[in-house]
Design an enzyme around this catalytic site. Sequence first.
Site, PDB file in Angstrom:
ATOM      1  N   LYS A   1       1.680 -14.916  -8.356  1.00 45.48           N
ATOM      2  CA  LYS A   1       1.662 -15.206  -9.752  1.00 45.48           C
ATOM      3  C   LYS A   1       2.418 -16.642  -9.688  1.00 45.48           C
ATOM      4  O   LYS A   1       1.939 -17.412 -10.276  1.00 45.48           O
ATOM      5  CB  LYS A   1       2.721 -14.250 -10.413  1.00 45.48           C
ATOM      6  CG  LYS A   1       2.143 -13.056 -10.934  1.00 45.48           C
ATOM      7  CD  LYS A   1       3.060 -12.294 -11.846  1.00 45.48           C
ATOM      8  CE  LYS A   1       4.356 -11.981 -11.251  1.00 45.48           C
ATOM      9  NZ  LYS A   1       4.478 -11.069 -10.182  1.00 45.48           N
TER      10      LYS A   1
ATOM     11  N   ARG B   1      10.574  -2.523  -6.210  1.00 43.76           N
ATOM     12  CA  ARG B   1       9.767  -3.288  -7.093  1.00 43.76           C
ATOM     13  C   ARG B   1       8.353  -2.823  -7.372  1.00 43.76           C
ATOM     14  O   ARG B   1       7.954  -3.076  -8.601  1.00 43.76           O
ATOM     15  CB  ARG B   1       9.824  -4.735  -6.483  1.00 43.76           C
ATOM     16  CG  ARG B   1      11.092  -5.243  -6.223  1.00 43.76           C
ATOM     17  CD  ARG B   1      10.999  -6.683  -5.402  1.00 43.76           C
ATOM     18  NE  ARG B   1      10.365  -7.805  -5.876  1.00 43.76           N
ATOM     19  CZ  ARG B   1       9.699  -8.735  -5.409  1.00 43.76           C
ATOM     20  NH1 ARG B   1      10.204  -8.591  -4.014  1.00 43.76           N
ATOM     21  NH2 ARG B   1       9.177  -9.833  -5.840  1.00 43.76           N
TER      22      ARG B   1
END
Length: 189
Positions: free
Chosen positions: A13, A144
């Site tokens: 990202k 995560r």
Amino acid sequence: MRLLIMGPPGVGKGTQAVGIAAHYGIPAISTGDIFRANVKNRTPLGQEVSRIMAEGGYVPDEITNQIVADRLKESDAARGWLLDGYPRTAGQVTALDEVLDQSAQPIDAVISLVADTEILVDRLLKRAELEGRADDNADTIRNRMAIYNEATDPLLATYRDRGLLVEVDGIGSIDEVAARITAALDARR
Ligand code: AMP
């Protein structure tokens, strides 16, 4: 252009956000970068979030929402922006909706980078070796991923329902993925 870029940890990202933002001449705003800068400079905010980040958890919505609302008021954000890593929770989606409703600034599209989780864990472990990020060891990576799957992945359906989601295969070279993203966005305009 007002864009979001979403996707699991390690999908690229941040890298894509910088390139896509430059392509459209808009700022890339990364909440992760803002938090990391505060940790590095040992600001009060940095001291508050460093432990959460090191464990791979999410910073509380009240803190994150305020940071984004303030950042979107800066002058360079008037011509558009690409938000990288925000929103990540249902509460952040609502907060962003409120900020954008008030300023009559609708989101144009939400880029969803898609990739297989196993490939991503591998990438994150390699990145940990290269960059020595405190939030990139095997345990935090797993944490995560789990938090992403629970809290953030379901948000994609919200944006899909609004007709904003642009799904792009995140596996390939930086240039290949960037070309896929711009082609998919340009096709919508
Ligand atoms: P990132 O660079 O986007 O992976 O973000 C790094 C870390 O910053 C995350 O693992 C979280 O601890 C924190 N963070 C970044 N963005 C957010 C957000 N929108 N909500 C909560 N925590 C965030």
